[in-house]
Design an enzyme around this catalytic site. Structure first.
Site, PDB file in Angstrom:
ATOM      1  N   GLN A   1       0.824  -1.214   0.000  1.00 26.64           N
ATOM      2  CA  GLN A   1       0.000   0.000   0.000  1.00 26.64           C
ATOM      3  C   GLN A   1       0.854   1.259   0.000  1.00 26.64           C
ATOM      4  O   GLN A   1       0.465   2.281  -0.570  1.00 26.64           O
ATOM      5  CB  GLN A   1      -0.927  -0.005   1.216  1.00 26.64           C
ATOM      6  CG  GLN A   1      -2.111   0.947   1.104  1.00 26.64           C
ATOM      7  CD  GLN A   1      -3.200   0.427   0.192  1.00 26.64           C
ATOM      8  OE1 GLN A   1      -3.540  -0.746   0.240  1.00 26.64           O
ATOM      9  NE2 GLN A   1      -3.766   1.290  -0.620  1.00 26.64           N
TER      10      GLN A   1
ATOM     11  N   LYS B   1       1.736   1.759  -3.648  1.00 24.24           N
ATOM     12  CA  LYS B   1       0.515   2.012  -4.418  1.00 24.24           C
ATOM     13  C   LYS B   1       0.024   3.438  -4.188  1.00 24.24           C
ATOM     14  O   LYS B   1      -0.301   4.167  -5.137  1.00 24.24           O
ATOM     15  CB  LYS B   1      -0.571   1.013  -4.005  1.00 24.24           C
ATOM     16  CG  LYS B   1      -1.872   1.151  -4.774  1.00 24.24           C
ATOM     17  CD  LYS B   1      -2.975   0.286  -4.189  1.00 24.24           C
ATOM     18  CE  LYS B   1      -2.598  -1.169  -4.140  1.00 24.24           C
ATOM     19  NZ  LYS B   1      -3.708  -2.031  -3.687  1.00 24.24           N
TER      20      LYS B   1
ATOM     21  N   LYS C   1      -2.778  -0.924   6.484  1.00 26.52           N
ATOM     22  CA  LYS C   1      -3.774  -1.956   6.209  1.00 26.52           C
ATOM     23  C   LYS C   1      -4.269  -2.501   7.537  1.00 26.52           C
ATOM     24  O   LYS C   1      -3.580  -2.406   8.555  1.00 26.52           O
ATOM     25  CB  LYS C   1      -3.173  -3.084   5.368  1.00 26.52           C
ATOM     26  CG  LYS C   1      -4.195  -3.810   4.506  1.00 26.52           C
ATOM     27  CD  LYS C   1      -4.646  -2.978   3.324  1.00 26.52           C
ATOM     28  CE  LYS C   1      -5.664  -3.737   2.477  1.00 26.52           C
ATOM     29  NZ  LYS C   1      -6.023  -2.991   1.262  1.00 26.52           N
TER      30      LYS C   1
ATOM     31  N   GLY D   1     -12.622   0.110   2.761  1.00 25.75           N
ATOM     32  CA  GLY D   1     -13.037  -1.277   2.655  1.00 25.75           C
ATOM     33  C   GLY D   1     -12.026  -2.123   1.911  1.00 25.75           C
ATOM     34  O   GLY D   1     -11.068  -1.630   1.326  1.00 25.75           O
ATOM     35  N   ASP D   2     -12.244  -3.417   1.958  1.00 22.67           N
ATOM     36  CA  ASP D   2     -11.427  -4.387   1.232  1.00 22.67           C
ATOM     37  C   ASP D   2     -12.285  -5.651   1.166  1.00 22.67           C
ATOM     38  O   ASP D   2     -13.515  -5.576   1.319  1.00 22.67           O
ATOM     39  CB  ASP D   2     -10.085  -4.620   1.951  1.00 22.67           C
ATOM     40  CG  ASP D   2      -9.064  -5.370   1.092  1.00 22.67           C
ATOM     41  OD1 ASP D   2      -8.454  -4.726   0.223  1.00 22.67           O
ATOM     42  OD2 ASP D   2      -8.890  -6.585   1.272  1.00 22.67           O
TER      43      ASP D   2
ATOM     44  N   THR E   1     -11.852   0.765  -8.437  1.00 21.26           N
ATOM     45  CA  THR E   1     -10.725  -0.148  -8.659  1.00 21.26           C
ATOM     46  C   THR E   1     -10.883  -0.868  -9.989  1.00 21.26           C
ATOM     47  O   THR E   1      -9.914  -1.004 -10.758  1.00 21.26           O
ATOM     48  CB  THR E   1     -10.612  -1.160  -7.508  1.00 21.26           C
ATOM     49  OG1 THR E   1     -10.583  -0.469  -6.254  1.00 21.26           O
ATOM     50  CG2 THR E   1      -9.351  -1.997  -7.645  1.00 21.26           C
TER      51      THR E   1
ATOM     52  N   ASN F   1     -16.553  -6.487  -6.198  1.00 15.86           N
ATOM     53  CA  ASN F   1     -16.603  -5.149  -6.791  1.00 15.86           C
ATOM     54  C   ASN F   1     -15.575  -4.951  -7.901  1.00 15.86           C
ATOM     55  O   ASN F   1     -15.882  -4.425  -8.971  1.00 15.86           O
ATOM     56  CB  ASN F   1     -16.360  -4.088  -5.706  1.00 15.86           C
ATOM     57  CG  ASN F   1     -17.631  -3.672  -5.012  1.00 15.86           C
ATOM     58  OD1 ASN F   1     -18.719  -4.085  -5.395  1.00 15.86           O
ATOM     59  ND2 ASN F   1     -17.496  -2.872  -3.972  1.00 15.86           N
TER      60      ASN F   1
ATOM     61  N   SER G   1     -10.551   6.934  -3.087  1.00 15.55           N
ATOM     62  CA  SER G   1     -10.701   7.170  -1.653  1.00 15.55           C
ATOM     63  C   SER G   1     -10.069   8.501  -1.255  1.00 15.55           C
ATOM     64  O   SER G   1     -10.621   9.253  -0.448  1.00 15.55           O
ATOM     65  CB  SER G   1     -10.047   6.034  -0.854  1.00 15.55           C
ATOM     66  OG  SER G   1     -10.866   4.896  -0.803  1.00 15.55           O
TER      67      SER G   1
END
Length: 444
Positions: free
Chosen positions: A110, A113, A125, A164-165, A208, A239, A376
């Site tokens: 992350q 990213k 995370k 979210g994830d 995404t 998603n 986000s």
């Protein structure tokens, strides 16, 4: 032993058994040698040692009571990995596979990213080994409230902003935000992925998947190619997979396969996305039901079958390590030309090597699936300014960010002598920004 080898050796010794974290760190660090050759000062500042060590790792229990009155205890995690370029930002994952190793690998990825988006957000995370599947809405609410009762003290709009994830969608974000607001007595942008009625952003749900297609299409465009008329295989049916399918179909591609954890569906005519969305989003059902509703489609138990299907473009959008070396060889043998990762680390190191050797255009997750966290961050901007942007404005900014990511990783790869190697390009481009910020801020 080189500096990088020494850091990796220490990391594995200090974090025994954390195979996912070891894998992610190895994949990243081994690509950074050219950067360190240019910046020997990083070694004397122990910059890599600090980069792979989380600034903070929080482990806590989450007790909750189910509808029958039975008490359960799950583990909760939040790994705040790096805040050099901005407040911690990263999702929460609720899934039985969650452990500290998984959260650390996701947090490390992350960092880069988030850096690649060009936006001022650091890497983090979190999550829990709680499984929302099969739970009632009331049970999920009770769990989320217990989880947030601990997490709230570690997060904030300018400190750490979770999202979210896997296993954490609109329902869970709503329950988490409600508990945070109740405890802290404030309405703030502390979580992203919120509902539109209470501070969320348009296009966040789609981001995404859409971003994955935008970066893939840009890579194809610069090669005189496009998605129009191409056959696409997408793993997953959440998603990311659903909205990647939607955008790919809008651009003229034929998506022929998708899957969930039970098995995969193949529809030679092209997936009917309306049916998939009804099953997965409205009914919370299983993908096998597609074959009962769409004549001519085929369902096969097991997820590995999906990589046997010939395609031009493969989009792994399910979970980590879903494509191994054998799967990669099958895809190559069946003519795949482009692989773009919609999930986090869905290809093993061996699979990536196979794609590189075969000349497949491979877009790694930290670049290809950055659209979610980018949007986000756009939601954070809207919340800070008490604004609400149109879908067109958010989508336009998302597309611009993804196109810029492609050009940045392409430039970095070429600049360091690895033209076309987007694993190198993504790691180097993401790391350079973070390393510069860390070095400028001293030993902290």
């Amino acid at each position: 032993m080189t500096y990088i080898e020494n850091v990796l050796s220490q990391l594995k010794e200090r974090n025994p058994g954390e195979k996912e974290f070891h894998q992610a760190a190895t994949e990243i660090l081994l690509t950074l040698e050219p950067v360190l050759a240019r910046h020997p000062e990083y070694e004397s500042a122990a910059l890599l040692e600090r980069f792979v060590e989380p600034e903070r790792a929080i482990l806590f229990r989450v007790p909750w009571t189910d509808d029958s009155g039975k008490v359960h205890v799950n583990r909760g995690y939040r790994v705040q990995f790096n805040s050099a370029i901005g407040p911690y930002k990263g999702g929460l994952r609720f899934h039985p596979s969650v452990n500290l190793s998984v959260i650390k690998f996701l947090g490390l990825e992350q960092i880069l990213k988030n850096s690649l988006t060009g936006l001022p957000i650091g890497g983090a995370k979190g999550g829990s080994d709680f499984d929302p599947k099969g739970k009632s809405d009331h049970e999920v609410m009770v769990f989320c409230q217990s989880f947030m009762t601990e997490l709230y003290r570690h997060i904030g709009a300018d400190t750490d902003v979770p999202a979210g994830d896997i296993g954490v969608g609109a329902r869970e974000i709503g329950f988490l935000y409600g508990q945070y607001k109740r405890i802290c007595d404030e309405s703030t942008g502390v979580l992203t992925g919120r509902g539109l009625s209470y501070g969320g952003s348009l296009i966040r749900k789609e981001a995404t998947g859409y971003g994955l297609i935008y970066i893939t299409e840009e890579a194809m465009r610069l090669r005189g190619d496009s998605l129009n008329g191409k056959t696409v295989v997408i793993s997953g049916s959440g998603n990311v997979a659903i909205y990647a399918c939607e955008k790919a179909q809008q651009l003229g591609a034929k998506v022929v396969a998708m899957y969930d954890s039970d098995g995969c569906i193949y529809d030679e005519k092209g997936i009917s996305l309306e049916v998939v969305r009804r099953i997965k989003e409205q009914e919370r059902g299983r993908i096998r039901e597609y074959a009962d509703r769409v004549p001519g489609s085929v369902y096969k138990p097991g997820c590995k079958n999906i990589w046997d299907i010939p395609c031009d473009v493969a989009l792994p959008c399910a979970t980590q390590n879903e494509i191994d070396a054998e799967d990669a060889k099958k895809l190559i043998a069946h003519g795949v030309k482009y692989v773009a990762e919609g999930a986090n680390m869905p290809s093993t190191l061996e699979a990536i090597d196979e794609f590189k050797r075969a000349g497949v255009v491979f877009l790694p997750a930290k670049a290809a699936n950055a659209g979610g966290v980018a949007t986000s961050a756009l939601e954070m901007a809207q919340a800070s300014g008490r604004m609400f942007w149109t879908a067109e404005k958010v989508d336009s900014k998302l597309k611009e960010i993804m196109i810029n990511i492609y050009h940045n990783i392409d430039r970095a790869a070429s600049e360091y002598g690895y033209a076309g190697d987007y694993v190198m390009g993504a790691n180097i481009a993401g790391f350079e920004k973070v390393a510069d910020a860390m070095f400028a801020q001293g030993i902290v």
